[in-house]
Enzyme design. Sequence first.
Site, short mmCIF file in Angstrom:
data_model
loop_
_atom_site.label_atom_id
_atom_site.label_comp_id
_atom_site.label_asym_id
_atom_site.label_seq_id
_atom_site.Cartn_x
_atom_site.Cartn_y
_atom_site.Cartn_z
CD GLN A 1 -5.63 -1.07 8.89
OE1 GLN A 1 -6.25 -2.07 9.24
NE2 GLN A 1 -4.31 -0.97 9.03
CB SER B 1 -1.97 -3.45 2.04
OG SER B 1 -0.82 -4.15 2.48
N GLY B 2 -1.84 -6.45 0.75
CA GLY B 2 -2.02 -7.88 0.95
C GLY B 2 -1.89 -8.34 2.39
CB CYS C 1 3.29 3.05 10.35
SG CYS C 1 2.39 1.70 9.66
CB ALA D 1 -0.93 -0.01 1.20
CB THR D 2 4.20 2.09 1.36
OG1 THR D 2 3.82 1.86 2.72
CG2 THR D 2 5.19 3.24 1.28
N1 PMP Z 1 -2.39 2.70 4.62
C1 PMP Z 1 -2.91 2.29 5.79
C2 PMP Z 1 -4.22 2.86 6.25
C3 PMP Z 1 -2.24 1.34 6.56
O1 PMP Z 1 -2.75 0.94 7.73
C4 PMP Z 1 -1.00 0.82 6.10
C5 PMP Z 1 -0.22 -0.20 6.91
N2 PMP Z 1 0.08 0.21 8.20
C6 PMP Z 1 -0.50 1.28 4.87
C7 PMP Z 1 -1.22 2.22 4.16
C8 PMP Z 1 0.82 0.78 4.32
O2 PMP Z 1 0.69 -0.55 3.90
P1 PMP Z 1 1.94 -1.45 3.43
O3 PMP Z 1 2.52 -2.00 4.69
O4 PMP Z 1 1.32 -2.51 2.56
O5 PMP Z 1 2.87 -0.57 2.70
#
Ligand code: PMP
Length: 378
Positions: free
Chosen positions: A180, A200-201, A325, A70-71
């Site tokens: 989420q 995200s997976g 995070c 997702a990042t």
């Molecule tokens: N967006 C949200 C709302 C998240 O909770 C997260 C994960 N903490 C991310 C983005 C990032 O996801 P990823 O770990 O797959 O990069």
Amino acid sequence: MPAYLDNAATTKPCEEAVAAALAAMTDNYGNPSSLHRVGLNAELAVTEARKSIAAALVCLPECITFTSGATESNNTLIIGAAEHYGKRKKKIVVSAIEHPSVEESMKYLEKNGFEVVRIKPQKTGEIDADEFIAAVDYNTVLASCMLVNNETGAIMPVKKIFTQIKRSYPDCITHCDAVQGFLKIPIKTADLNADLITVSGHKVHALKGVGAMYIKKGIRVNPRMLGGGQEKGMRSGTESVPLISAFGAAVRAQLQTIPTAWSNAEELNNRLRKKLAALDYITINSNAEDQCPFILNFSVKGIRSEIMLHFLESKNIYVSSGSACSKGSHSSVLTAMGIPDKVADSAIRVSFSRMSSCGEVEALATALQEGYMSLAKR
Ligand code: PMP
């Protein structure tokens, strides 16, 4: 048995995901771009996974691009859309409680000539739809709002916000970080009125290192990964067939049971809420309404998050302090909600998954009381 209650940080891969990844590593190890049969079989696995993600978002498979998570999806969609459509329109409207992968993309765009307007949440943790909509104007290139906040579980009125924006400013691009909410809240892309969606997976029992982005047909986003032109040029680099296959398998395994998983989480959330409400040293930070039951955030009076987190860890119970995070730093989400620093400093985030059980909630409630009794005395 450990009580793993940190599912908003990551989830345990389901059997289906592990089996699919293993099959892609042992048998189906080809490069999807290769022209021979081994390559074709790998391509078929990616196609099947793409169909599964599309089914979950109720959209066309060709609108789905796989990424590393997702990042990357958030970075690409936000910066790529702003760069493509933002030659003249320089304003972006976003909620003030986004994940760092959204917020940092906004900061990057600010440094590159964009004006970013951040809409603060109400005390409940929810964004006020009217306030968000009112901030959008003819100069707005992009509007971005998450579906469910990762720290509090508050559900944002994304559908209302995007529908109104599209009615008044059809050219404004709408983006939703649905990480989420994915496979928890049924998402119908057309209903949501989102041009761009991030998922995200590893938050849905697949593996870390894979995600996807939905890009509505006709919407252009400048790619960030340049190279061999994979994923229709949107994301160059050889596709990670094991990770993508696992993502598809996890989605297929859960798609039909979204309502059951929701009721299970609701039951666990209510059970925990009831227990916490009876303790006068606990403040519940997650609102009771418009809330995704998979997340419950509360504070333990006078005990810093990390101290309680490690006490619980000693009892084999795993939770989070704020979001994983923002390791160690102050929760900007709770602060934006107007929660005093002292309360925010002692916040604990409990997050359930479809694998969570009543036994885990009971173990947590008992350990919390033990923890408070022993830690508060010091
Ligand atoms: N967006 C949200 C709302 C998240 O909770 C997260 C994960 N903490 C991310 C983005 C990032 O996801 P990823 O770990 O797959 O990069």
